[in-house]
Each structure stands twice: as structure tokens, then as C-alpha cells.
Design a protein around this motif. Sequence first.
Motif, PDB file in Angstrom:
ATOM      1  N   MET A 273      65.315  -1.889  27.829  1.00  0.00           N
ATOM      2  CA  MET A 273      65.856  -0.593  27.405  1.00  0.00           C
ATOM      3  C   MET A 273      65.906   0.395  28.564  1.00  0.00           C
ATOM      4  SD  MET A 273      64.600   0.160  23.491  1.00  0.00           S
ATOM      5  CE  MET A 273      62.837   0.093  23.812  1.00  0.00           C
ATOM      6  N   VAL A 274      64.879   0.367  29.412  1.00  0.00           N
ATOM      7  CA  VAL A 274      64.893   1.262  30.580  1.00  0.00           C
ATOM      8  C   VAL A 274      66.021   0.860  31.521  1.00  0.00           C
ATOM      9  CG1 VAL A 274      63.566   2.118  32.549  1.00  0.00           C
ATOM     10  CG2 VAL A 274      62.424   1.730  30.354  1.00  0.00           C
ATOM     11  N   MET A 275      66.229  -0.446  31.685  1.00  0.00           N
ATOM     12  CA  MET A 275      67.345  -0.912  32.515  1.00  0.00           C
ATOM     13  C   MET A 275      68.679  -0.454  31.938  1.00  0.00           C
ATOM     14  SD  MET A 275      66.150  -4.814  33.385  1.00  0.00           S
ATOM     15  CE  MET A 275      64.782  -5.151  34.498  1.00  0.00           C
ATOM     16  N   ALA A 276      68.844  -0.613  30.628  1.00  0.00           N
ATOM     17  CA  ALA A 276      70.103  -0.221  29.986  1.00  0.00           C
ATOM     18  C   ALA A 276      70.327   1.280  30.089  1.00  0.00           C
ATOM     19  CB  ALA A 276      70.097  -0.663  28.525  1.00  0.00           C
ATOM     20  N   ALA A 277      69.257   2.071  29.937  1.00  0.00           N
ATOM     21  CA  ALA A 277      69.388   3.520  30.062  1.00  0.00           C
ATOM     22  C   ALA A 277      69.723   3.912  31.493  1.00  0.00           C
ATOM     23  CB  ALA A 277      68.099   4.200  29.603  1.00  0.00           C
ATOM     24  N   SER A 278      69.103   3.220  32.446  1.00  0.00           N
ATOM     25  CA  SER A 278      69.418   3.472  33.852  1.00  0.00           C
ATOM     26  C   SER A 278      70.882   3.174  34.143  1.00  0.00           C
ATOM     27  CB  SER A 278      68.516   2.621  34.748  1.00  0.00           C
ATOM     28  OG  SER A 278      68.886   2.722  36.107  1.00  0.00           O
ATOM     29  N   LEU A 279      71.367   2.050  33.612  1.00  0.00           N
ATOM     30  CA  LEU A 279      72.775   1.691  33.800  1.00  0.00           C
ATOM     31  C   LEU A 279      73.689   2.730  33.153  1.00  0.00           C
ATOM     32  CD1 LEU A 279      74.939  -0.306  34.755  1.00  0.00           C
ATOM     33  CD2 LEU A 279      74.561  -1.609  32.631  1.00  0.00           C
ATOM     34  N   GLU A 281      73.158   5.905  32.850  1.00  0.00           N
ATOM     35  CA  GLU A 281      73.237   7.052  33.758  1.00  0.00           C
ATOM     36  C   GLU A 281      74.122   6.737  34.962  1.00  0.00           C
ATOM     37  OE1 GLU A 281      69.722   9.111  34.905  1.00  0.00           O
ATOM     38  OE2 GLU A 281      68.710   8.738  32.981  1.00  0.00           O
ATOM     39  N   ARG A 282      73.955   5.560  35.531  1.00  0.00           N
ATOM     40  CA  ARG A 282      74.743   5.192  36.704  1.00  0.00           C
ATOM     41  C   ARG A 282      76.237   5.135  36.383  1.00  0.00           C
ATOM     42  NH1 ARG A 282      71.638   3.059  40.847  1.00  0.00           N
ATOM     43  NH2 ARG A 282      69.421   3.114  40.329  1.00  0.00           N
ATOM     44  N   ARG A 283      76.542   4.793  35.162  1.00  0.00           N
ATOM     45  CA  ARG A 283      77.930   4.744  34.744  1.00  0.00           C
ATOM     46  C   ARG A 283      78.470   6.118  34.356  1.00  0.00           C
ATOM     47  NH1 ARG A 283      79.988   0.609  32.073  1.00  0.00           N
ATOM     48  NH2 ARG A 283      81.778   2.017  32.040  1.00  0.00           N
ATOM     49  N   GLY A 284      77.592   7.121  34.330  1.00  0.00           N
ATOM     50  CA  GLY A 284      78.008   8.464  33.958  1.00  0.00           C
ATOM     51  C   GLY A 284      78.229   8.650  32.471  1.00  0.00           C
ATOM     52  N   LEU A 285      77.610   7.779  31.658  1.00  0.00           N
ATOM     53  CA  LEU A 285      77.810   7.848  30.215  1.00  0.00           C
ATOM     54  C   LEU A 285      76.861   8.826  29.538  1.00  0.00           C
ATOM     55  CD1 LEU A 285      78.272   4.036  29.463  1.00  0.00           C
ATOM     56  CD2 LEU A 285      80.047   5.773  29.680  1.00  0.00           C
ATOM     57  N   CYS A 286      75.702   9.057  30.148  1.00  0.00           N
ATOM     58  CA  CYS A 286      74.732   9.987  29.558  1.00  0.00           C
ATOM     59  C   CYS A 286      74.152  10.864  30.664  1.00  0.00           C
ATOM     60  CB  CYS A 286      73.624   9.237  28.813  1.00  0.00           C
ATOM     61  SG  CYS A 286      72.584   8.204  29.865  1.00  0.00           S
ATOM     62  N   GLU A 287      73.478  11.914  30.252  1.00  0.00           N
ATOM     63  CA  GLU A 287      72.986  12.875  31.228  1.00  0.00           C
ATOM     64  C   GLU A 287      71.795  12.330  32.007  1.00  0.00           C
ATOM     65  OE1 GLU A 287      71.852  16.364  29.129  1.00  0.00           O
ATOM     66  OE2 GLU A 287      70.112  15.452  28.157  1.00  0.00           O
ATOM     67  N   SER A 348      80.765  -2.712  32.732  1.00  0.00           N
ATOM     68  CA  SER A 348      79.806  -2.598  33.831  1.00  0.00           C
ATOM     69  C   SER A 348      79.988  -3.745  34.807  1.00  0.00           C
ATOM     70  CB  SER A 348      78.372  -2.597  33.296  1.00  0.00           C
ATOM     71  OG  SER A 348      78.137  -1.470  32.477  1.00  0.00           O
ATOM     72  N   SER A 349      80.010  -3.435  36.081  1.00  0.00           N
ATOM     73  CA  SER A 349      80.150  -4.472  37.103  1.00  0.00           C
ATOM     74  C   SER A 349      78.807  -5.139  37.370  1.00  0.00           C
ATOM     75  CB  SER A 349      80.685  -3.858  38.398  1.00  0.00           C
ATOM     76  OG  SER A 349      79.702  -3.021  38.993  1.00  0.00           O
ATOM     77  N   GLU A 350      78.865  -6.303  37.975  1.00  0.00           N
ATOM     78  CA  GLU A 350      77.637  -7.003  38.335  1.00  0.00           C
ATOM     79  C   GLU A 350      76.825  -6.187  39.326  1.00  0.00           C
ATOM     80  OE1 GLU A 350      76.559 -11.139  40.597  1.00  0.00           O
ATOM     81  OE2 GLU A 350      77.996 -11.245  38.944  1.00  0.00           O
TER      82      GLU A 350
END
Length: 367
Positions: A273-279, A281-287, A348-350
Motif C-alpha cells: 500500500m505504501v508503494m502504491a501510494a508512493s506511485l 504521488e509520482r504519477r501526480g494523481l494525489c497530493e 504506470s511505466s515500469e
Amino acid sequence: MTERLTVPVELERGSYRVDIGTAILDDPQSWGSVLGDETVLLVSNDTVAPLYADRLESALGERDVHRHIIPDGEPHKNVSTWSGIIDRLIEIRARRDATLIALGGGVVGDICGFAAASYMRGIRFVQVPTTLLAQVDASVGGKTGINHTAGKNLIGAFHQPAAVIIDTATLDTLPRREYLAGLAEVVKYGAIMDAEFLDRIESMIDAVTARDPEVLRELVARSVRNKAKVVSADEREGGIRAILNFGHTFGHAIESVTGYARYLHGEAVAIGMVMAASLSERRGLCEAGTAARLERLLAALGLTTTLPDDIATAPLIETMGLDKKAVAGGLRLVLLTSTGEAVIDQDSSETEIAAAIDACRDPSRAI
């Protein structure tokens, strides 16, 4: 009369109820409207059966009840264990009107449910979950299955239970590690669909970790209501139900590459879940800060949120590609658009996925 709360799971076919209460496992009232006079096979594992099998069987009265005990643990969620249940059903000459009762955690429920789905093309089964993870997640929704060496839950079927009986008193005997692992699935509901629930969990961390009985009933009931809402809208995961897999694609890969022996399911999901949340953010989907908030809560609940360096990124990504949620054209991941809202994404890219994994290795690095 034992006090209980009932949550309905409304489906086009085969709606059922989830009963939640304390000391309801061995209450004959729990079973009067669930079972008739059919043959019953009670399936449990060698850890749970000595604690609760006699009590449950006593509540079943004069019914024709048989037992089948399987080894405890995720490594035994395999075709051999499943085949053993089928063999036992044949041995007792169970007919199509027989009922399986799954007494135990998620492994028992999944494999027993798959046996029920397979035997004579489908017989009834009842979930009696005894772990927090199974009570709030695995027992509701009809996902059944077993693992393959190539990945988790690659073999299975949708087969809804006839009923779910949740006795929160069984959590008193649950080892601390397994209890904490179950909290990951509780937090998941807050992250993907119930922001107020996440606030509530954050406000009572001490009571949650202390297993306060009233708090436990609240956590279980609200989690089950959230899951029932999603399952009722999408029984076979053709759409919105996929949000329940938040953190699971990462988590299943972690379990798989470590042979299902190093992490409990909830522990792997917490990291995932932390990985998914980090991703997200990196994708600009959440703050910014969404992943850090989730990480702080999981850590406060006693869960590990970082990945050790001896688990390489490349094998994780390769295993994720074999996940049953993968689709043509890319991985289908559940990402956050805000706290309490999730989206199903396959863009999401690899490189982005690898960066999200690596960001969870060192707690000193920014998520």
C-alpha cells in the motif's frame, strides 16, 4: 440471546448475511437458519481446530458432522491440500446438498471455498473466520482459490458463501503478529473509500492495538459494510471491485518472491500500500504527503512499511506481470486520487513502478 449485528451482502443471485458478535460461534441460533439436516464437513487447520472446533460442533447438535484438518500456513494453500478436502468429501459420500464450514483464517476460507466450488460443480459453504484479516476481508465476497508456484491465487473461482459468522471473541487467541497483519486490510478501506474511517483509526491507535472489544466490533463491522457495498455493486470484479486490491499487486509479488514464508499476507499488503501510494504521488494523481500519512499510520499500528535490500526490484516487477490482475497492455494497479478515493490505472511505466518500490527501501528517503 447473544447480541449480534447483521450486515447483508446483496447480490443478483445468492445474497447472504454476515453476522458479527461476541460468543456467537457456539450459539445454536447462529446455525438454525443456515444449516438443515445435510451432511457437514468442518474444515479447519491444526492451530484453530483445538481451540474452536469442539465448541462449534457442539452448536450443530445432532447433525451429521465430519472434520478435516489441514496444516496451518500459506505454504499449504496448494493443490495437494485442496485435493485432500475433495478426497474427504468423497470418503464421507457427501452429496450435492452437503455443506462445508471453513473455520479459520484466510487460507482455510479460500481453500475450503474453492473445494466447495469444485466438488460436484458447487456445494454450499459457510465462512467462520477466526483472524482479523479473514473477518474484515477474505471471508466476504466469494473469492476462493489456491496458490501456484508462479503466483498467489492463480487457481480459483468466485463462489459466494451461504453465510458468514464472525465471532470477534476468537481474536483473543490470535497471535499479536497475525492481529497486526489484519489491521492492514482495515486501513485499506479507509485509504480507498472511507476517509472518515481512516481518521477514526488514527484517533484510537492505542485502543486498536490493545484489541478493545468495542473497538474491534466497530472495526470489523465498518470494514464488512465497506466491502459488502463494493461486492454488491460488482460481484465478479468486472469493474469497481478491483479497488479492493489496493496494495495487493505489490504485496502478492512480495509474498511470491519470498516463498510465502517470510511475510504474512497483511504484512506484505502494508508494504504494498505504501508503494502504491508512493506511485500515486509520482504519477501526480494525489497530493504530496498522502503516502507519508499512510506510512505513519501503518507504522504506528506496528506494521513494517519498508522493503529490505535483499529483495530485488526486478523479480518483483516480473512477478507482478504474472499477477491475475494484469491485463493486456500493462499492469492494472489501484492508485489513490486522494485519501478515501481510488482509481484503477494501467498507465504506470515500469520505471515509475520501480521507483516506487525503491522509495520504500530506506525509511530516511522521501516517499
